[in-house]
Design a protein around this motif. Structure first.
Motif, mmCIF file in Angstrom:
data_model
loop_
_atom_site.group_PDB
_atom_site.id
_atom_site.type_symbol
_atom_site.label_atom_id
_atom_site.label_comp_id
_atom_site.label_asym_id
_atom_site.label_seq_id
_atom_site.Cartn_x
_atom_site.Cartn_y
_atom_site.Cartn_z
ATOM 1 N N GLY A 1 -49.549 51.919 -11.137
ATOM 2 C CA GLY A 1 -49.462 52.443 -12.486
ATOM 3 C C GLY A 1 -50.418 53.593 -12.753
ATOM 4 N N THR A 2 -50.065 54.382 -13.784
ATOM 5 C CA THR A 2 -50.831 55.585 -14.111
ATOM 6 C C THR A 2 -52.254 55.254 -14.532
ATOM 7 N N ILE B 1 -36.703 51.072 -13.600
ATOM 8 C CA ILE B 1 -37.872 51.621 -14.288
ATOM 9 C C ILE B 1 -38.850 50.487 -14.547
ATOM 10 N N VAL B 2 -40.054 50.631 -14.021
ATOM 11 C CA VAL B 2 -41.097 49.611 -14.173
ATOM 12 C C VAL B 2 -42.168 50.163 -15.105
ATOM 13 N N HIS B 3 -42.406 49.468 -16.214
ATOM 14 C CA HIS B 3 -43.466 49.868 -17.141
ATOM 15 C C HIS B 3 -44.779 49.266 -16.660
ATOM 16 N N THR B 4 -45.759 50.140 -16.398
ATOM 17 C CA THR B 4 -46.999 49.710 -15.770
ATOM 18 C C THR B 4 -48.133 49.497 -16.756
ATOM 19 N N SER B 5 -47.888 49.744 -18.046
ATOM 20 C CA SER B 5 -48.936 49.559 -19.051
ATOM 21 C C SER B 5 -48.332 48.952 -20.304
ATOM 22 N N GLN C 1 -46.133 55.169 -19.624
ATOM 23 C CA GLN C 1 -46.624 55.039 -18.258
ATOM 24 C C GLN C 1 -45.660 54.162 -17.466
ATOM 25 N N ILE C 2 -44.905 54.792 -16.566
ATOM 26 C CA ILE C 2 -43.828 54.096 -15.853
ATOM 27 C C ILE C 2 -43.908 54.405 -14.366
ATOM 28 N N TYR C 3 -43.130 53.639 -13.618
ATOM 29 C CA TYR C 3 -43.011 53.809 -12.165
ATOM 30 C C TYR C 3 -41.550 53.591 -11.792
ATOM 31 N N ILE C 4 -40.971 54.508 -10.999
ATOM 32 C CA ILE C 4 -39.572 54.415 -10.590
ATOM 33 C C ILE C 4 -39.534 54.371 -9.062
ATOM 34 N N TYR D 1 -35.273 56.939 -25.567
ATOM 35 C CA TYR D 1 -35.293 57.135 -24.113
ATOM 36 C C TYR D 1 -36.615 56.696 -23.470
ATOM 37 N N GLN D 2 -37.595 56.272 -24.275
ATOM 38 C CA GLN D 2 -38.822 55.713 -23.706
ATOM 39 C C GLN D 2 -39.045 54.273 -24.138
ATOM 40 N N ASP D 3 -38.070 53.671 -24.824
ATOM 41 C CA ASP D 3 -38.200 52.280 -25.258
ATOM 42 C C ASP D 3 -38.137 51.341 -24.052
ATOM 43 N N ILE D 4 -38.856 50.225 -24.167
ATOM 44 C CA ILE D 4 -38.790 49.174 -23.150
ATOM 45 C C ILE D 4 -37.680 48.214 -23.546
#
Length: 763
Positions: free
Chosen positions: A207-208, A376-380, A386-389, A595-598
């Motif tokens: 994560g970021t 799409i994995v949310h890291t925070s 802050q995401i990871y693909i 487009y950034q919602d979890i």
């Protein structure tokens, strides 16, 4: 009481500033790694071949003058003071600008737009900040809405900027090209660089925020190092080097070097590579944190570094080889190896800006229908951007390794990186012209001044990069074309699929003619029919009941769609309405995500979905104030509801659970395991008896279980279609659809409760 309130507000304010400074610190390790390592190769690329060196300092002062004004005008003036203000609710990048523009006019390419979407608070929040200049905005808006070709050009422009950011993998590896002799280059540098890149991409899943804490000290140490060396060189070799800040030296440089000086601008522009990451990575941090980090740390450190190099070179006119022209020649011999070690680490960190920016952009494009679905994995839990693909991470790693092996000369890397960077900046400048007019409601004259001033500077650098097309600059363009083809084919196929659904949707009269039982057996449970339609009955429903004449007692036509904004308030997420009379128990639920919602997991989503329908049933007839409504000719009235009616759950003991005999009586097309939970209505005297009966039936159906009915479409081009369309649909779109993630993964649908209905789409 007032004292406590004041202390609480001061504490909140202190925590806010603490978080901003913490984000600014983390941004050093994520956003500014690439920009901070540019002193390693700017002078080397500038003086490579195009300028014939003389004993005079005119060329050195001229290059320093260009570097100073380029750093001041582009990253500082344009990005920090202007572009970062054009965030889309905290999100940045070229596609965020496109999304922002689409919200201020009816020229977006999302097919499932509704009037109720305009009532979302995020729309109102942006519009409330605009004042004045309405005439210019209305003129430009009407022009774009009238001409479909202009709308297509705007989309293509946004895709070019997006693809060029992804294609800029060169800036991720150029810093790793160490200043070693040619004979060691092939056998030492390339394997080490590849190993470092593999390790870097393997760390991305942390994560970021973790990588920011890990990388920020490295960048801080590197910036401190080049600042100290720069100050030392300035005072030791040439304290009057500051005179190069005069624009006269730029004019004198071009006058003396002529065509060679113009071509050398392709090396000078490398001093701002990584500046576009300030905007592309905005969703991972905040505008204020990025501004603080750049103005207080990065900008002064880079100026001192470039001034120090120029001061040293002005007293050493013996620069002959690629090794001697590099950054390390200006480093004192005693500390050269430690500085080289820090530079290697900083160069590795420089790759991070491209990676995080690509993650954000791909998520935006995927949510808005311009890129295939990816994991799409949310890291925070605190910073949603802050995401990871994983898929994109490994694709980028492959590209970086290919570039490292294939482009072994920093000059070729510089040419390629320069073209990619200037393309992104030109696209951003063009889109900012529309943002200034349409979103900020400023005059066209002010917007024209912006695009003429910054556009002319960037066009000058772009032309210098383009002239070196065959010397490495061709590769980012080729990558950009590949990514653009993928994005456009997916977008085109998505639009055609939606148009087919609209043309073939079932008439409401057909449904009403079947009667309350719909002409077949109604079994216990809730049937969720996933559809892209925001109105009407999808063709897969009639296709399903024609082949299997049984369906659930409660039917929900579920549309999960993206809106052109980063986030949607959870209380505005569900848009609920009826399909047909009450006794049919047919509902339409439209779930809106930014487009950034979890997107929630299946259990939480099911609970919120049922609660939203229950709230709609309870509030129907009373119509509380503040609810947005939209009337549809097929479905009647759609209402925005929250999930205020919370349904109580009680665990059922094993002996109370239905036995095998009870389960055999239930006919269901999808086998759903009985949930060991009993749902109870809240005790409220305000609920009418008729609504109570409908709510009780909804809860009984929920207790029986849910089944998800999805369409499994096969796209085929119509007979007589052109060759390009057949290639795009039959080969391109179908290949992407088969090899990318489907609806089940995107919406966390449990496989055990899923039934897919196959259909062929002739588009």
């Amino acid at each position: 009481m007032d004292l406590e309130r004041g202390q609480r507000s001061r504490t909140i304010k202190k925590q806010s500033w603490r978080s901003v400074l913490m984000l600014a610190y983390q941004s050093l390790g994520v956003v500014y790694g690439d920009l901070s390592t540019s002193p390693l190769y700017v002078y080397k690329s500038t003086f490579a071949d195009d300028i014939e060196h003389t004993e005079s300092n005119d060329e050195i002062y001229g290059v320093l003058s260009f570097v100073f004004w380029t750093l001041t005008l582009i990253p500082l003036l344009k990005y920090v003071f202007v572009v970062l203000r054009a965030d889309d609710n905290g999100e940045g990048g070229t596609f965020a600008l496109y999304s922002l523009l689409c919200r201020h006019g009816s020229f977006g390419f999302l097919p499932s737009g509704q009037l109720a979407d305009v009532e979302l608070s995020a729309y109102k929040k942006k519009d409330s900040t605009a004042s004045g200049g309405g005439a210019a905005a209305s003129i430009v808006k009407r022009l774009l809405e009238k001409h479909h070709a202009l709308q297509l050009m705007l989309l293509i422009l946004a895709l070019i900027g997006t693809c060029m950011v992804i294609a800029d993998v060169f800036s991720a590896v150029s810093g790793l090209e160490l200043a070693m002799s040619k004979e060691h280059h092939k056998y030492v540098e390339v394997p080490i660089a590849c190993l470092i890149l593999v390790c870097l991409f393997a760390l991305q899943h942390y994560g970021t925020h973790r990588l920011g804490f890990l990388f920020a000290p490295i960048v801080m140490l590197w910036l401190l190092c080049i600042s100290v060396i720069g100050v030392y060189n300035i005072f030791y070799w040439n304290p009057r080097v500051y005179r190069a800040f005069s624009p006269f030296y730029m004019y004198n440089f071009l006058k003396k070097t002529q065509r060679g000086g113009w071509m050398s601008l392709g090396g000078i522009l490398l001093c701002i590579t990584g500046s576009e990451a300030m905007f592309a990575d905005l969703g991972h941090f905040s505008p204020l944190s990025i501004k603080i980090a750049f103005t207080s740390v990065v900008y002064p450190s880079l100026l001192l570094a470039y001034m120090g190099q120029a001061a040293y070179l002005s007293q050493h006119h013996i620069i002959q080889t690629d090794y001697r022209i590099g950054f390390y020649v200006s480093v004192p011999e005693r500390i050269r190896w430690p500085v080289m070690a820090i530079a290697i680490l900083a160069a590795v960190v420089g790759s991070q800006a491209v990676i995080t920016g690509t993650f954000s952009i791909i998520k935006q494009c995927s949510a808005l229908g311009c890129f295939p679905r990816v994991k799409i994995v949310h890291t925070s839990s605190k910073i949603h951007g802050q995401i990871y693909i994983p898929e994109i991470n490994w694709i980028l790693m492959t590209l970086c390794l290919a570039v490292t092996v294939g482009f072994r000369d920093t000059k070729l890397l510089g040419n390629a990186s320069g073209l990619a960077v200037m393309s992104v900046m030109l696209v951003t400048t063009c889109l900012m012209f529309l943002v200034i007019v349409l979103c900020w409601h400023q005059s066209i004259f002010l917007a024209a001044c912006f695009i003429l001033f910054f556009g002319s500077i960037e066009a000058l650098y772009f032309s210098a990069s383009l002239i070196k097309f065959l010397e490495g600059a061709w590769f980012p363009l080729a990558l950009c074309i590949v990514f653009m083809i993928i994005m456009y084919i997916w977008h085109y196929g998505t639009i055609k699929k939606y148009e087919f659904d609209v043309e073939n949707k079932v008439s409401i009269n057909w449904l009403l003619s079947l009667g309350p039982t719909l002409g077949f057996v109604r079994v216990r449970g809730i049937g969720l029919i996933h559809t892209e339609l925001v109105s009407g009955i999808p063709a897969i429903f009639s296709h399903f009941v024609t082949n299997l004449p049984a369906f659930h007692q409660v039917v929900v036509f579920l549309c999960i769609k993206s809106v052109p904004m980063p986030y949607v308030d959870p209380q505005e997420r569900f848009l609920v309405g009826r399909v047909g009379p009450k006794e049919y128990r047919l509902y339409r639920v439209i779930v809106r995500y930014g487009y950034q919602d979890i997107q929630k997991d299946d259990l939480e989503f099911e609970r919120d979905l049922v609660c939203s329908i229950a709230e709609f049933i309870r509030s129907e007839g009373s119509k509380p104030s503040g609810l947005a409504e939209e009337t549809d000719k097929d479905d009647g009235q759609m209402t925005v509801v929250g999930t205020g009616l919370r349904i109580r759950e009680e665990k059922v003991e094993a002996e109370d659970a239905p036995g095998p005999s009870a389960s055999r009586e239930i006919l269901s097309p999808v086998i759903v395991p009985k949930k060991q939970v009993r749902f109870l209505l809240p005790r409220s005297p305000k609920i009418k008896e008729e609504a109570k009966e409908e709510l009780q039936e909804l809860l009984e159906a929920r207790e029986a279980g849910m089944a998800f009915i999805l369409g499994h479409e096969y796209m085929r081009a119509k007979s007589g279609s052109s060759l390009i369309k057949r290639l795009a649909i039959d080969l391109g779109y179908e290949f992407l659809r088969r090899n990318c993630r489907g609806h089940m993964y995107a919406f966390s649908i449990p496989h055990a409760s899923t039934l897919e209905v196959a259909m062929v789409y002739h588009v």
